[in-house]
Design a protein around this motif. Structure first.
Motif, PDB file in Angstrom:
ATOM      1  N   THR A 145     -36.320  14.631  -6.102  1.00  0.00           N
ATOM      2  CA  THR A 145     -35.430  14.340  -4.975  1.00  0.00           C
ATOM      3  C   THR A 145     -34.519  13.152  -5.110  1.00  0.00           C
ATOM      4  OG1 THR A 145     -37.189  12.710  -4.110  1.00  0.00           O
ATOM      5  CG2 THR A 145     -37.106  15.090  -3.200  1.00  0.00           C
ATOM      6  N   ARG A 146     -34.973  12.424  -6.303  1.00  0.00           N
ATOM      7  CA  ARG A 146     -34.033  11.232  -6.655  1.00  0.00           C
ATOM      8  C   ARG A 146     -34.688  10.733  -7.859  1.00  0.00           C
ATOM      9  NH1 ARG A 146     -35.527   6.240  -3.824  1.00  0.00           N
ATOM     10  NH2 ARG A 146     -37.196   6.994  -1.951  1.00  0.00           N
ATOM     11  N   SER A 147     -33.954   9.230  -8.212  1.00  0.00           N
ATOM     12  CA  SER A 147     -34.781   8.537  -9.232  1.00  0.00           C
ATOM     13  C   SER A 147     -34.701   7.011  -8.917  1.00  0.00           C
ATOM     14  CB  SER A 147     -34.049   8.928 -10.644  1.00  0.00           C
ATOM     15  OG  SER A 147     -32.824   8.560 -10.549  1.00  0.00           O
ATOM     16  N   LEU A 148     -35.588   6.347  -9.780  1.00  0.00           N
ATOM     17  CA  LEU A 148     -35.979   5.144  -9.556  1.00  0.00           C
ATOM     18  C   LEU A 148     -35.295   4.336 -10.994  1.00  0.00           C
ATOM     19  CD1 LEU A 148     -39.419   4.942  -7.910  1.00  0.00           C
ATOM     20  CD2 LEU A 148     -37.144   4.798  -6.887  1.00  0.00           C
ATOM     21  N   PRO A 149     -35.200   3.022 -10.887  1.00  0.00           N
ATOM     22  CA  PRO A 149     -34.466   2.464 -12.168  1.00  0.00           C
ATOM     23  C   PRO A 149     -35.279   1.615 -13.142  1.00  0.00           C
ATOM     24  CG  PRO A 149     -34.195   1.129  -9.897  1.00  0.00           C
ATOM     25  CD  PRO A 149     -34.634   2.407  -9.812  1.00  0.00           C
ATOM     26  N   MET A 150     -35.005   1.986 -14.315  1.00  0.00           N
ATOM     27  CA  MET A 150     -35.930   1.300 -15.158  1.00  0.00           C
ATOM     28  C   MET A 150     -36.107  -0.222 -15.124  1.00  0.00           C
ATOM     29  SD  MET A 150     -34.709   0.894 -19.401  1.00  0.00           S
ATOM     30  CE  MET A 150     -33.831  -0.471 -19.158  1.00  0.00           C
ATOM     31  N   GLY A 151     -37.055  -0.649 -15.299  1.00  0.00           N
ATOM     32  CA  GLY A 151     -37.834  -1.956 -14.913  1.00  0.00           C
ATOM     33  C   GLY A 151     -38.428  -2.271 -13.709  1.00  0.00           C
ATOM     34  N   SER A 152     -38.141  -1.067 -12.768  1.00  0.00           N
ATOM     35  CA  SER A 152     -38.456  -1.615 -11.338  1.00  0.00           C
ATOM     36  C   SER A 152     -39.920  -1.414 -11.070  1.00  0.00           C
ATOM     37  CB  SER A 152     -37.683  -0.699 -10.157  1.00  0.00           C
ATOM     38  OG  SER A 152     -37.884   0.801 -10.639  1.00  0.00           O
TER      39      SER A 152
END
Length: 330
Positions: free
Chosen positions: A61-68
């Motif tokens: 559905t979407r993506s989350l940022p690196m490091g979060s």
């Protein structure tokens, strides 16, 4: 929890310790503040992103940022062994892109090089407790990395390409800038039959890697696989090696041997004592010529930690003297 709401622990979301402790989190990606059910823990994105699925192995559905970092409230393990974390209502991420063992704020998109102190294990997921290793890297070899993070046990993990990770228990930072091990061909990656590869085949042991004439471009250039200093060129007086060979001692301690490719010194363009860079032209493939052993139709490339002359007494021996070149050229 409202559908689609994630609770971020990353620095990027600027959440306060106090707000997390009270169970009320203001999320700068989504609002308003909400009271969360008790979380099981936190999971952190080590990859360039983490895809969010509506169910384990469902639709992205979407993506989350690196490091979060994200609180999770439920876990599942699928049939392939992948662990899934529910970070929101109908929102799941998996341990191929996020793990629980990262120190918050330590994920960095940075480059550098590391050297293998002893044999280094390569993991496809940076988690010692997750899976079996993918392969190993040879002692003394140098590798460029592209991302790093520290885990909760204090290990620094280095991404050395794609999904391949090594850790500071087996590698250390290196000042070497030219770390690549490249194919010696104009056309790049070679085409190998079983007989061309290192190891046992057709009843005997092959102590190197053969690059056939098909693999060379029209210019027939042979390029240095790795940086180092030329140790020997010419006719070695060893019939099995042919009339023209090149030996380069790499800066990280390997003797690399290029043999069976040329007729004489006219096919060699470097001299003893010359320092060469990786991918520098060092000779020419004299296809169809006579190398003193047979008609030339390939380049034989060998790698050893021993002195190359001493290693000749171990030719065709599976005793560890010769190393599979593909463990470097992968």
């Amino acid at each position: 929890m409202k559908k689609g709401l994630l609770v971020s622990l990353s620095i990027a979301t600027a959440l306060s310790t106090a707000s997390i402790a009270t169970g009320v989190v203001t999320n700068t990606f989504w609002s308003p503040s909400v009271v969360q059910a008790a979380a099981l823990g936190s999971v952190y994105v080590f990859d360039t992103k983490a895809d969010v699925y509506n169910a384990p192995n469902g639709t992205i559905t979407r993506s989350l940022p690196m490091g979060s970092g994200w609180q999770y409230f439920e876990t599942q393990k699928d049939g392939s062994g992948t662990t899934w974390y529910r970070v929101g209502t109908s929102e799941w991420i998996n341990d191929k892109q996020a793990v629980t063992s990262i120190q918050p704020g330590s994920v960095k998109a940075e480059t550098g090089t590391v050297v293998v102190a002893s044999t280094a294990t390569v993991w496809t997921t940076p988690n010692l407790h997750k899976e079996s290793p993918a392969r190993t890297l040879p002692t003394g070899s140098n590798w460029k990395y592209f991302r790093t993070f520290k885990d909760s046990w204090g290990l620094t993990w280095y991404n050395v390409g794609g999904t391949e990770w090594v850790n500071s228990g087996e590698v250390t930072p290196s000042t070497q800038t030219d770390t690549g091990w490249y194919y010696p061909l104009t056309k790049g990656r070679g085409q190998f039959s079983a007989a061309q590869k290192f190891g046992w085949g057709r009843g005997s042991f092959h102590d190197g890697l053969d690059f056939g004439s098909y693999d060379f471009g029209s210019d027939r250039q042979i390029r240095a696989v790795h940086a180092g200093t030329v140790k020997f060129v010419g006719n070695p007086g060893i019939p099995e090696l042919g009339n023209a060979i090149i030996v380069i001692h790499t800066y990280d301690g390997y003797d690399t041997i290029y043999q069976e490719f040329g007729v004489n010194m006219n096919d060699i363009s470097v001299r003893v004592g010359q320092k060469v860079n990786a991918k520098q032209v060092i000779g020419y493939f004299d296809v169809g010529g006579w190398n003193g052993v047979a008609t030339i139709d390939h380049l034989h490339f060998g790698v050893t930690k021993s002195d190359w002359r001493a290693a000749q007494s171990h030719a065709f021996s599976d005793d560890g003297t010769w190393i599979d070149p593909l463990s470097f050229l992968w």
